[in-house]
Every structure is written in C-alpha cells, then in structure tokens.
Design a protein around this motif. Structure first.
Motif, PDB file in Angstrom:
ATOM      1  N   GLU A  68       0.872  -1.174   0.000  1.00 11.94           N
ATOM      2  CA  GLU A  68       0.000   0.000   0.000  1.00 11.94           C
ATOM      3  C   GLU A  68       0.914   1.231   0.000  1.00 11.94           C
ATOM      4  O   GLU A  68       1.737   1.401   0.907  1.00 11.94           O
ATOM      5  CB  GLU A  68      -0.899   0.007   1.239  1.00 11.94           C
ATOM      6  N   ARG A 107       3.572   0.226   2.798  1.00 11.15           N
ATOM      7  CA  ARG A 107       3.255  -0.720   3.861  1.00 11.15           C
ATOM      8  C   ARG A 107       2.804  -2.015   3.217  1.00 11.15           C
ATOM      9  O   ARG A 107       2.076  -2.018   2.222  1.00 11.15           O
ATOM     10  CB  ARG A 107       2.153  -0.150   4.741  1.00 11.15           C
ATOM     11  N   THR A 138       0.759  -5.238   2.487  1.00 16.34           N
ATOM     12  CA  THR A 138      -0.587  -5.746   2.697  1.00 16.34           C
ATOM     13  C   THR A 138      -0.484  -7.113   3.366  1.00 16.34           C
ATOM     14  O   THR A 138       0.609  -7.695   3.478  1.00 16.34           O
ATOM     15  CB  THR A 138      -1.328  -5.893   1.359  1.00 16.34           C
ATOM     16  N   GLU A 139      -1.594  -7.673   3.810  1.00 20.92           N
ATOM     17  CA  GLU A 139      -1.563  -9.000   4.403  1.00 20.92           C
ATOM     18  C   GLU A 139      -1.073 -10.020   3.385  1.00 20.92           C
ATOM     19  O   GLU A 139      -0.250 -10.905   3.702  1.00 20.92           O
ATOM     20  CB  GLU A 139      -2.955  -9.395   4.911  1.00 20.92           C
TER      21      GLU A 139
END
Length: 296
Positions: free
Chosen positions: A47, A54, A56-57
């Motif tokens: 992201e 950052r 993501t999962e």
C-alpha cells in the motif's frame, strides 16, 4: 528473480528510494519491477503512501514465502558449490582391510582432517567383491593388492609394503632378524579365500616354483584374525604385508624377508566416469603421501 530481490528490499526498507539506494539501482527501476510483479500475480503487495509503503496482508505472506525460498536456494547453491569442490559429500571406499597405523589408515586420517565435510563409508571385502561393487556403482574407489590393469577402469599404484613371514612364537626361525624363501620350503602355508588370500597364494607359488616337494598351501574361509590365530596354534605359517604386521596378534612373530626382490604393491582402482572432486582430492593426497614416503 530480479523482481523478487527488489520486492524483498522494498519490504525490508518500506521505501522505494531507500531500497533502490541499497541495491544500487534507479528508484524508477524498482518501482516498475514491483508493479509489474503485482500485475502478474494479480495481488497488491504494498500500500503506497506519502512517506513510503506498507505491506498488505497478502504481501506479508508472499514476502515470507519468497524469503524462505531464496534462503533454500542460496543453501542449495552453496551446498552444490562445496560438493563440486570436494568439500562436502560422500566417498565410498572398498578395501581388503583397514589396519591401524598402516598407509591406508593414515591416508584416510589425513583426508578426514583436510576435508571434514566428506562422509567416508568403508567396506571391507575381497578384491573380487569390491571390484564387483565398483562396477555396480556401489563404491567410488577400491584398494587392492598388486598392480591390476582392468580394461574398464583406471588403476594407479598407491603404496608398497615389505613382505613379512608370520610365524608361531616358538618357530625355530622366530628369533631371526630376517628369513629367506628357502628357509620355508618345508612349511605349510595358510592363506585365506578372501582378502589378499588369492594374491598370497599366487605369490607363494611364484617364489617356491621349482622346489621339491611342491609347497603345501592350505586355504581357509576365515578372516585375518582367525588365520593368524591358526598360525599361533601351529597349523602353519603365512605371509603378510608390513601394515598387517602392525596389528597385534597374540602368539605370532612377524619376520621380514631378506630375499624378496621388491615390496608388495597396492593400487587404487576407480571408474573413469567418476568425476567426483572428493575422489580426486583423495587420489591427490595419496600421491603426495607416497612421494613423501619414498623420500624417507
């Protein structure tokens, strides 16, 4: 692969510019490769925001799996490299015996010290048995008495040993500093079916050919220790190389021959198709030890 490495760098720094600096490439290159990878996967890995990125999962799961895979690949590459250089792997050796203090025992001790990453498997057996296993690719190298010239294998003389007569302690020649073959014409010789027994049988016939009566030679399907025990009990005498005389044998005296024209040779035999660096290193060490032994 480049895209994966750059993706891992971005995941580590959580910043395209910092990742690009660490890799020594342009930031635009890193951004383009990561974006292309996301499109190929159909998954958003990062992201983006003003200060960086950052995970993501899905990105965290992907990075964890890729990191493990790259570690395994790196380990595989290093392992293959050590095997190619002869620093890791396995060496399967066949021999008639491994006598403490003998040349072969010293060779293997030196080899293990120089190449601790090589696992050594040793198989004891007759020359016939070990050669059969060599042809079946169950052994990498065998050590045999004599100087064989098999048409389908390489062979090299590795070391030589003076010949000794093994006599009972109470034999009338036991106190002599040396014996001659003529001293033993009336003796009964004991040899083994296995090990170096066949070579010993042929050698006795060669040295006592033309003698009358013909030499008495009895063959037994026993091991080396049992044969020497029979010598100690007075069943007869036998012949051994110097290395075999180094092993303790209760009730037996080893006396050298003074009229043996040359030491008994021992050779290494291996397949010409075996390109193992571990094998090459063993042969190189054996040659170096033999040269050193000749200087002493």
């Amino acid at each position: 692969m480049v895209a994966l490495v750059q993706t891992l760098a971005v995941a580590e720094y959580l910043n395209f510019r910092h990742a690009a600096n660490a890799l020594g490439v342009a930031q635009s290159s890193v951004s383009a490769r990561v974006k292309a990878l996301e499109e190929d996967l159909g998954i958003l890995l990062f992201e983006r925001h003003a200060r960086g990125v950052r995970l993501t999962e899905a990105g965290r799961q992907f990075v964890a799996q890729v990191s493990a895979g790259i570690d395994q690949l790196d380990h595989a590459v290093k392992t293959a490299g050590r095997a190619a250089s002869g620093e890791q792997g396995r060496l399967r050796i066949g021999a008639h015996a491994l006598i403490p203090g003998g040349f072969l025992a010293g060779l293997l001790a030196g080899y293990r010290e120089d190449h601790p990453g090589i696992e050594i498997d040793i198989t004891e057996g007759t020359a016939r048995d070990t050669m059969m296993r060599l042809r079946a690719d169950e052994l990498d190298i065998v050590f045999v008495a004599g100087t064989p010239e098999p048409p389908d294998f390489h062979a090299r003389r590795i070391w030589a040993e003076p010949l000794f007569a093994a006599l009972p302690n109470d034999h009338h020649l036991a106190d002599r500093p040396a014996v001659m073959w003529a001293n033993l014409t009336q003796e009964t010789f004991l040899v083994r079916h296995g090990g170096t027994g066949p070579q010993a049988y042929d050698h006795i016939l060669l040295r006592l050919s033309g003698q009358w009566p013909a030499p008495s030679i009895q063959r037994f399907d026993v091991g080396r220790s049992a044969l020497l025990s029979m010598v100690a009990q007075g069943f007869g005498v036998t012949i051994v190389g110097r290395d075999a005389s180094l092993a303790p044998a209760s009730g037996v005296v080893f006396v050298p021959f003074s009229d043996e024209p040359e030491p008994v040779a021992f050779s290494a035999v291996w397949s010409p198709s075996n390109r193992s660096a571990a094998l090459r290193n063993l042969l190189d060490l054996a040659a170096a030890m033999e040269r050193q032994a000749r200087k002493v």
